[in-house]
Design an enzyme around this catalytic site. Sequence first.
Site, PDB file in Angstrom:
ATOM      1  N   ASN A 194      12.074 -21.975  18.948  1.00  0.00           N
ATOM      2  CA  ASN A 194      11.060 -22.975  18.624  1.00  0.00           C
ATOM      3  C   ASN A 194       9.710 -22.352  18.967  1.00  0.00           C
ATOM      4  OD1 ASN A 194       9.340 -25.139  18.454  1.00  0.00           O
ATOM      5  ND2 ASN A 194      10.285 -26.327  20.107  1.00  0.00           N
ATOM      6  N   TRP A 195       8.993 -21.968  17.927  1.00  0.00           N
ATOM      7  CA  TRP A 195       7.727 -21.257  18.156  1.00  0.00           C
ATOM      8  C   TRP A 195       6.603 -22.210  18.570  1.00  0.00           C
ATOM      9  CZ3 TRP A 195       7.382 -17.262  13.478  1.00  0.00           C
ATOM     10  CH2 TRP A 195       8.491 -16.402  13.539  1.00  0.00           C
ATOM     11  N   LYS A 196       6.865 -23.509  18.511  1.00  0.00           N
ATOM     12  CA  LYS A 196       5.862 -24.536  18.864  1.00  0.00           C
ATOM     13  C   LYS A 196       4.551 -24.251  18.122  1.00  0.00           C
ATOM     14  CE  LYS A 196       8.292 -25.441  23.144  1.00  0.00           C
ATOM     15  NZ  LYS A 196       8.254 -25.885  24.532  1.00  0.00           N
TER      16      LYS A 196
ATOM     17  N   HIS B 192      11.783 -33.772  19.989  1.00  0.00           N
ATOM     18  CA  HIS B 192      11.408 -32.847  21.062  1.00  0.00           C
ATOM     19  C   HIS B 192      10.583 -33.614  22.104  1.00  0.00           C
ATOM     20  CE1 HIS B 192       9.687 -29.511  23.261  1.00  0.00           C
ATOM     21  NE2 HIS B 192      10.644 -28.770  22.751  1.00  0.00           N
TER      22      HIS B 192
ATOM     23  N   GLU C   7       8.027 -32.857  23.646  1.00  0.00           N
ATOM     24  CA  GLU C   7       6.574 -32.805  23.460  1.00  0.00           C
ATOM     25  C   GLU C   7       6.137 -33.860  22.446  1.00  0.00           C
ATOM     26  OE1 GLU C   7       6.567 -28.579  22.843  1.00  0.00           O
ATOM     27  OE2 GLU C   7       7.077 -28.365  24.960  1.00  0.00           O
TER      28      GLU C   7
ATOM     29  N   GLU D  59      17.144 -30.674  26.819  1.00  0.00           N
ATOM     30  CA  GLU D  59      15.951 -30.004  27.345  1.00  0.00           C
ATOM     31  C   GLU D  59      15.352 -30.842  28.478  1.00  0.00           C
ATOM     32  OE1 GLU D  59      14.436 -27.048  24.094  1.00  0.00           O
ATOM     33  OE2 GLU D  59      13.262 -28.886  24.065  1.00  0.00           O
TER      34      GLU D  59
ATOM     35  N   GLY E 270       8.835 -24.582  29.568  1.00  0.00           N
ATOM     36  CA  GLY E 270       7.581 -23.822  29.658  1.00  0.00           C
ATOM     37  C   GLY E 270       7.411 -23.176  31.014  1.00  0.00           C
TER      38      GLY E 270
ATOM     39  N   SER F  46      13.149 -22.831  29.651  1.00  0.00           N
ATOM     40  CA  SER F  46      13.012 -21.540  30.348  1.00  0.00           C
ATOM     41  C   SER F  46      14.223 -20.627  30.181  1.00  0.00           C
ATOM     42  CB  SER F  46      12.725 -21.756  31.837  1.00  0.00           C
ATOM     43  OG  SER F  46      11.560 -22.533  32.003  1.00  0.00           O
TER      44      SER F  46
ATOM     45  N   GLY G 177      11.832 -21.607  23.686  1.00  0.00           N
ATOM     46  CA  GLY G 177      10.403 -21.633  23.398  1.00  0.00           C
ATOM     47  C   GLY G 177       9.795 -20.266  23.658  1.00  0.00           C
TER      48      GLY G 177
HETATM   49  P1  13P Z   1      10.661 -22.800  26.933  1.00  0.00           P
HETATM   50  O1  13P Z   1      11.797 -21.894  26.541  1.00  0.00           O
HETATM   51  O2  13P Z   1       9.325 -22.170  26.734  1.00  0.00           O
HETATM   52  O3  13P Z   1      10.865 -23.412  28.274  1.00  0.00           O
HETATM   53  O4  13P Z   1      10.676 -24.044  25.870  1.00  0.00           O
HETATM   54  C1  13P Z   1      11.831 -24.760  25.696  1.00  0.00           C
HETATM   55  C2  13P Z   1      11.628 -25.681  24.547  1.00  0.00           C
HETATM   56  O5  13P Z   1      10.935 -26.668  24.662  1.00  0.00           O
HETATM   57  C3  13P Z   1      12.281 -25.332  23.275  1.00  0.00           C
HETATM   58  O6  13P Z   1      12.227 -26.378  22.370  1.00  0.00           O
END
Ligand code: 13P
Length: 265
Positions: free
Chosen positions: A13-15, A99, A101, A171, A177, A217, A238
Amino acid sequence: MIQVKRQKFVIGNWKMHTNAAEARKLAKAIAVGVGREDRVCVAVCPPFPYLALVTENLKGSKVSLGAQNLYPEEEGAFTGEVSPTMLLDLGCRFVILGHSERRHILGESDAFINRKVHVALAAGLDVILCVGETLEQREANQTSAVLESQIILGLAALSASLLPRLSIAYEPVWAIGNSGHQATPQQAEEEHIVIRESLARMFGKEAQSVVIQYGGSVKPENASALLSQPNVDGALIGGASLHADQFLAIIQVAIEQTQREEKST
Ligand code: 13P
């Protein structure tokens, strides 16, 4: 209970990261690195503006394309939104929904997420439904209740026949993050079991086949301990998915775990 074989998913997930040049370079490097490997299901989910460019660079590869969101309507006056048909048009197989977020920053409700799940599956997209508790909820011992409620409400009125096109990503919000926190493999396994039991109460034995990915993470260093848990069927990544070498290293861990499981059956 009989152990059902589930293909491992490794999804990036490149966000809201990358620019056009970086997206092209990353997609190319992942496509080359994955090569003809197809024991593990690999996908990347770039930001909307780069879907077309990434699709071009994944052409002929074993890497699938996913989107990070959609709007649950076919078309119409929905300024700024993107429909499932548009995503299919651009070559998407997957869409990430719910998600944390989007739940916490953009205020998406379980009911809205449920609408998206139905529309996405009806349109022909495979859904990755994200669930997870906040630190506050974990500390108040509400984790199981939160996960169960997100599953029940997010998948309300879903036909079990659609389960093969659904995966869940657990998650924990506190582990995403650069929070400095990571779920232990045991914590991940425990919550994946909670999720699988919720699915089983809703859908019966079909729940055994649903892929449950862990996200929060995931790095090459902790991937092996996480993926060797019986109910951790993959990773939604992420930060580490923005570095081809790290993402490919996690895919390699998933391949090795798959090989180990094949040998032991
Ligand atoms: P990280 O791997 O940066 O913790 O992000 C996880 C995430 O939210 C994937 O959707």
